[in-house]
Design an enzyme around this catalytic site. Structure first.
Site, PDB file in Angstrom:
ATOM      1  N   THR A 122      57.781 -18.672  -4.226  1.00  0.00           N
ATOM      2  CA  THR A 122      57.361 -20.082  -4.131  1.00  0.00           C
ATOM      3  C   THR A 122      56.941 -20.348  -2.687  1.00  0.00           C
ATOM      4  OG1 THR A 122      58.906 -20.646  -5.881  1.00  0.00           O
ATOM      5  CG2 THR A 122      58.161 -22.461  -4.453  1.00  0.00           C
ATOM      6  N   HIS A 254      70.583 -34.082 -18.358  1.00  0.00           N
ATOM      7  CA  HIS A 254      72.049 -33.983 -18.376  1.00  0.00           C
ATOM      8  C   HIS A 254      72.583 -34.458 -17.033  1.00  0.00           C
ATOM      9  CE1 HIS A 254      71.991 -31.886 -22.154  1.00  0.00           C
ATOM     10  NE2 HIS A 254      71.101 -31.037 -21.663  1.00  0.00           N
ATOM     11  N   ALA A 255      73.349 -35.531 -17.083  1.00  0.00           N
ATOM     12  CA  ALA A 255      73.947 -36.030 -15.835  1.00  0.00           C
ATOM     13  C   ALA A 255      75.035 -35.065 -15.380  1.00  0.00           C
ATOM     14  CB  ALA A 255      74.523 -37.417 -16.076  1.00  0.00           C
ATOM     15  N   CYS A 263      66.635 -22.983  -5.586  1.00  0.00           N
ATOM     16  CA  CYS A 263      65.253 -23.485  -5.563  1.00  0.00           C
ATOM     17  C   CYS A 263      65.079 -24.993  -5.460  1.00  0.00           C
ATOM     18  CB  CYS A 263      64.507 -22.925  -6.756  1.00  0.00           C
ATOM     19  SG  CYS A 263      64.281 -21.141  -6.529  1.00  0.00           S
ATOM     20  N   ARG A 331      74.042 -20.005  -4.405  1.00  0.00           N
ATOM     21  CA  ARG A 331      73.227 -20.702  -3.408  1.00  0.00           C
ATOM     22  C   ARG A 331      73.163 -22.213  -3.697  1.00  0.00           C
ATOM     23  NH1 ARG A 331      68.083 -16.632  -3.167  1.00  0.00           N
ATOM     24  NH2 ARG A 331      68.645 -16.364  -5.366  1.00  0.00           N
TER      25      ARG A 331
HETATM   26  P1  NAD Z   1      66.315 -13.081  -3.634  1.00  0.00           P
HETATM   27  O1  NAD Z   1      66.902 -13.430  -2.328  1.00  0.00           O
HETATM   28  O2  NAD Z   1      67.204 -12.889  -4.821  1.00  0.00           O
HETATM   29  O3  NAD Z   1      65.468 -11.731  -3.484  1.00  0.00           O
HETATM   30  C1  NAD Z   1      64.589 -11.446  -2.447  1.00  0.00           C
HETATM   31  C2  NAD Z   1      64.594  -9.939  -2.204  1.00  0.00           C
HETATM   32  O4  NAD Z   1      63.517  -9.614  -1.324  1.00  0.00           O
HETATM   33  C3  NAD Z   1      65.864  -9.426  -1.541  1.00  0.00           C
HETATM   34  O5  NAD Z   1      66.420  -8.391  -2.316  1.00  0.00           O
HETATM   35  C4  NAD Z   1      65.388  -8.914  -0.162  1.00  0.00           C
HETATM   36  O6  NAD Z   1      66.106  -7.783   0.293  1.00  0.00           O
HETATM   37  C5  NAD Z   1      63.949  -8.557  -0.464  1.00  0.00           C
HETATM   38  N1  NAD Z   1      63.042  -8.499   0.690  1.00  0.00           N
HETATM   39  C6  NAD Z   1      62.928  -9.357   1.720  1.00  0.00           C
HETATM   40  N2  NAD Z   1      61.941  -8.978   2.559  1.00  0.00           N
HETATM   41  C7  NAD Z   1      61.392  -7.852   2.046  1.00  0.00           C
HETATM   42  C8  NAD Z   1      60.332  -6.990   2.444  1.00  0.00           C
HETATM   43  N3  NAD Z   1      59.611  -7.209   3.546  1.00  0.00           N
HETATM   44  N4  NAD Z   1      60.065  -5.916   1.674  1.00  0.00           N
HETATM   45  C9  NAD Z   1      60.777  -5.682   0.560  1.00  0.00           C
HETATM   46  N5  NAD Z   1      61.792  -6.460   0.131  1.00  0.00           N
HETATM   47  C10 NAD Z   1      62.103  -7.538   0.851  1.00  0.00           C
HETATM   48  O7  NAD Z   1      65.236 -14.205  -3.933  1.00  0.00           O
HETATM   49  P2  NAD Z   1      64.788 -14.814  -5.359  1.00  0.00           P
HETATM   50  O8  NAD Z   1      65.803 -15.778  -5.861  1.00  0.00           O
HETATM   51  O9  NAD Z   1      64.354 -13.708  -6.249  1.00  0.00           O
HETATM   52  O10 NAD Z   1      63.519 -15.680  -4.914  1.00  0.00           O
HETATM   53  C11 NAD Z   1      62.327 -15.064  -4.509  1.00  0.00           C
HETATM   54  C12 NAD Z   1      61.208 -16.101  -4.524  1.00  0.00           C
HETATM   55  O11 NAD Z   1      60.975 -16.537  -5.865  1.00  0.00           O
HETATM   56  C13 NAD Z   1      61.510 -17.383  -3.735  1.00  0.00           C
HETATM   57  O12 NAD Z   1      60.326 -17.841  -3.153  1.00  0.00           O
HETATM   58  C14 NAD Z   1      61.967 -18.348  -4.794  1.00  0.00           C
HETATM   59  O13 NAD Z   1      61.729 -19.691  -4.437  1.00  0.00           O
HETATM   60  C15 NAD Z   1      61.095 -17.955  -5.959  1.00  0.00           C
HETATM   61  N6  NAD Z   1      61.653 -18.283  -7.278  1.00  0.00           N
HETATM   62  C16 NAD Z   1      62.965 -18.020  -7.529  1.00  0.00           C
HETATM   63  C17 NAD Z   1      63.497 -18.282  -8.803  1.00  0.00           C
HETATM   64  C18 NAD Z   1      64.946 -18.014  -9.116  1.00  0.00           C
HETATM   65  O14 NAD Z   1      65.372 -18.379 -10.200  1.00  0.00           O
HETATM   66  N7  NAD Z   1      65.732 -17.406  -8.249  1.00  0.00           N
HETATM   67  C19 NAD Z   1      62.650 -18.787  -9.802  1.00  0.00           C
HETATM   68  C20 NAD Z   1      61.310 -19.021  -9.506  1.00  0.00           C
HETATM   69  C21 NAD Z   1      60.822 -18.757  -8.235  1.00  0.00           C
HETATM   70  C1  UGA Z   2      64.832 -23.998 -11.638  1.00  0.00           C
HETATM   71  C2  UGA Z   2      63.695 -24.352 -12.613  1.00  0.00           C
HETATM   72  O1  UGA Z   2      64.269 -24.822 -13.844  1.00  0.00           O
HETATM   73  C3  UGA Z   2      62.813 -23.149 -12.885  1.00  0.00           C
HETATM   74  O2  UGA Z   2      61.718 -23.533 -13.725  1.00  0.00           O
HETATM   75  C4  UGA Z   2      62.277 -22.632 -11.554  1.00  0.00           C
HETATM   76  O3  UGA Z   2      61.501 -21.469 -11.757  1.00  0.00           O
HETATM   77  C5  UGA Z   2      63.431 -22.315 -10.637  1.00  0.00           C
HETATM   78  O4  UGA Z   2      64.253 -23.490 -10.440  1.00  0.00           O
HETATM   79  C6  UGA Z   2      62.964 -21.877  -9.302  1.00  0.00           C
HETATM   80  O5  UGA Z   2      61.927 -22.265  -8.842  1.00  0.00           O
HETATM   81  O6  UGA Z   2      63.724 -21.083  -8.744  1.00  0.00           O
HETATM   82  P1  UGA Z   2      67.183 -22.757 -11.816  1.00  0.00           P
HETATM   83  O7  UGA Z   2      67.402 -23.282 -10.443  1.00  0.00           O
HETATM   84  O8  UGA Z   2      67.451 -21.329 -12.099  1.00  0.00           O
HETATM   85  O9  UGA Z   2      65.653 -23.016 -12.261  1.00  0.00           O
HETATM   86  O10 UGA Z   2      68.095 -23.574 -12.821  1.00  0.00           O
HETATM   87  P2  UGA Z   2      67.971 -24.961 -13.622  1.00  0.00           P
HETATM   88  O11 UGA Z   2      68.405 -24.709 -15.011  1.00  0.00           O
HETATM   89  O12 UGA Z   2      66.686 -25.610 -13.429  1.00  0.00           O
HETATM   90  O13 UGA Z   2      69.111 -25.823 -12.915  1.00  0.00           O
HETATM   91  C7  UGA Z   2      68.988 -26.233 -11.561  1.00  0.00           C
HETATM   92  C8  UGA Z   2      70.104 -27.209 -11.232  1.00  0.00           C
HETATM   93  O14 UGA Z   2      69.928 -28.444 -11.916  1.00  0.00           O
HETATM   94  C9  UGA Z   2      71.497 -26.718 -11.621  1.00  0.00           C
HETATM   95  O15 UGA Z   2      72.414 -27.067 -10.617  1.00  0.00           O
HETATM   96  C10 UGA Z   2      71.789 -27.469 -12.902  1.00  0.00           C
HETATM   97  O16 UGA Z   2      73.163 -27.644 -13.160  1.00  0.00           O
HETATM   98  C11 UGA Z   2      71.100 -28.784 -12.638  1.00  0.00           C
HETATM   99  N1  UGA Z   2      70.712 -29.498 -13.864  1.00  0.00           N
HETATM  100  C12 UGA Z   2      69.769 -28.995 -14.694  1.00  0.00           C
HETATM  101  C13 UGA Z   2      71.316 -30.720 -14.152  1.00  0.00           C
HETATM  102  O17 UGA Z   2      72.193 -31.206 -13.397  1.00  0.00           O
HETATM  103  N2  UGA Z   2      70.926 -31.390 -15.272  1.00  0.00           N
HETATM  104  C14 UGA Z   2      69.969 -30.914 -16.113  1.00  0.00           C
HETATM  105  O18 UGA Z   2      69.660 -31.603 -17.118  1.00  0.00           O
HETATM  106  C15 UGA Z   2      69.377 -29.679 -15.816  1.00  0.00           C
END
Ligand code: NAD
Ligand code: UGA
Length: 433
Positions: A122, A254-255, A263, A331
């Protein structure tokens, strides 16, 4: 097709594994040697339901590989996805792009033949263009395009979300890059997943707009819940009453204790900063951030009020520490704010979380960790449900009552029904009911 995914975290590992499930040859690259060596041994570094079996299946089929060495795989890749972290930059709330830019530079050195470099992380508007200029500067001979393919999966439901998404957003500048991306996602055409093809900037902003909208929905219902408590209304019925209107939709109403996770908090803050930079402030998101930031303290107050106004010298049994169920991710979990507040006010805390405890121990070292939900309750003055793990949905209420010193339950996820709890003899406090 062959692709590389840079960053084997929640998004990189899940996306890479799912692409390999589509039949693509995938190599996940991470800078953490420990992470890669564990993955090579079949040890999955995160908890995500169904991921371990899917990884194994695709590794066994020879389609999914792990390495720390970019030189081995970038030259053969049709596309390289950057899926590294973009945390909040310390101090100002902007997204910290240093990992993305480092990855772009590292990849650039090894490019050979036409390659699409895709940001899946992102990233704020303008990052794709910056990646393009870094790659061109690092390797002036490179034949490449950049694309933006934001990820919308949720932790805990990540595989289902990736394999059956509501839509796929692809920002691309050339038809050639778009075609590579379309080919990768071809298996989704069979289930008629819409592909939204846009410019780089539109794709980048779409991701932040989606997360900010969802965070706004949650914050809206949380404030309605507060009002429900004052006027004697029931927030779950209000949510149903409004959510059945197709224009509003019933999800994300959901409250609870406020949104957390890796994120929503960082992405809402980053959107606020981007908007301010462009002199186009989004005051609704600024309010959402402020209201959500204040929520954990409110929840701590709710717990203290349920305990007769103070938790000094009292023992609290805490069920759930992760920011949501079905993940081990801690996180920005509300627990990271609520627990210190209760400790500061003199409570002792025994907690249980099915998957988050290991990580929590380093973040919340001043509480004790139990082996099961009931162990937390021995002689506790109240039990608090903080995360709605399934195993907290059918607690043996007689046993809970026997274990507690006083039968007080604070349910911050509205798991139980107020009538059922008062029949069972509990003083029961929930959210907006
Ligand atoms: P994460 O911290 O779980 O994973 C990131 C990984 O990248 C780590 O394992 C780290 O060691 C590795 N890394 C860092 N620099 C590197 C490099 N130069 N070369 C190779 N590896 C490297 O992060 P995440 O939760 O997977 O999030 C990644 C991105 O995706 C973020 O921008 C986040 O906002 C976005 N995103 C996350 C979610 C989610 O549910 N976690 C959902 C949608 C989007
Ligand atoms: C969220 C988005 O739902 C994903 O679409 C997105 O890709 C992701 O962030 C991201 O960019 O990383 P995630 O954080 O994994 O996904 O989990 P959610 O299910 O969205 O919940 C986020 C937070 O909102 C949690 O703390 C959850 O308890 C809270 N939540 C969710 C509420 O309090 N009420 C709800 O009705 C829904």
């Amino acid at each position: 097709m062959r692709i590389a995914i840079i960053g084997a975290g929640y998004v990189g590992l899940v996306s890479g594994t799912c692409f390999s499930e589509f039949g693509v040859d995938v190599t996940c690259v991470d800078i953490s040697e420990e992470r890669v060596s564990n993955l090579q041994k079949g040890i999955i570094p995160i908890f995500e339901p169904g991921l371990d079996t899917m990884v194994k299946r695709n590794v066994d089929a020879g389609r999914l590989h792990f390495t720390t060495n970019l030189a081995d795989i970038i030259p053969q890749a049709d596309a390289v996805f950057i899926a590294v972290g973009t945390p909040s930059r310390r101090g100002d709330g902007h997204a910290d792009l240093k990992y993305v830019y480092q990855a772009a530079e590292d990849v650039a050195k090894h490019l050979s033949g036409y390659t699409v470099i895709v940001t899946k992380s992102t990233v704020p508007v303008g990052t794709g263009r910056e990646v393009k200029s870094i790659v061109a500067k690092t390797n002036p001979d490179a034949d490449f395009d950049v694309a933006s393919n934001p990820e919308f999966l949720r932790e805990g439901a990540a595989i289902q979300d990736f394999m059956r998404p509501d839509r796929v957003v692809i920002g691309a500048e050339t038809e050639r890059a778009l075609n590579v991306m379309r080919k990768l996602y071809q298996p989704l055409y069979r289930i008629e997943v819409p592909i939204v093809a846009t410019s780089l900037e539109t794709a980048e902003l779409t991701k932040y707009a989606a997360n900010a909208f969802l965070a706004t929905k949650i914050t809206f219902i949380n404030e309605i819940a507060d009002l429900c408590e004052k006027v004697g209304a029931n927030v779950q019925d209000v949510a149903r009453g409004i959510g059945l209107d197709g224009r509003i939709g019933k999800n994300f109403l959901h409250a609870g204790p406020g949104y957390g996770g890796s994120c929503f908090p960082k992405d809402t803050r980053a959107l606020v900063r981007t908007a301010q930079d462009y002199n186009s402030p989004i005051s609704i998101v600024e309010s959402v951030v402020a209201v959500n930031d204040a929520r954990p303290a409110k929840m701590a107050e709710k717990i203290m009020a349920a305990c007769g106004g103070s938790v000094k010298g009292k023992k609290i049994a805490l069920l759930g520490l992760t920011f949501k169920p079905n993940t081990d991710d801690m996180r920005e979990s509300p627990s990271l704010y609520i627990v210190p507040e209760l400790l500061k006010n003199g409570a002792t805390i025994a907690a249980f979380d099915p998957k988050g405890a290991e990580h929590a121990k380093t973040l919340l070292p001043d509480i004790t960790y139990a082996a099961d939900p009931y162990e937390t309750m021995q002689d506790a003055d109240a039990v608090v449900i903080l995360t709605e793990w399934n195993e907290f949905r059918a607690l043996q209420l007689d046993r809970v009552k026997d274990l507690l010193k006083t039968p007080i339950m604070v349910d911050l996820r509205n798991v139980y029904k107020p009538e059922e709890m008062s029949e069972a003899g509990f003083t029961y406090v929930s959210v907006g009911r």
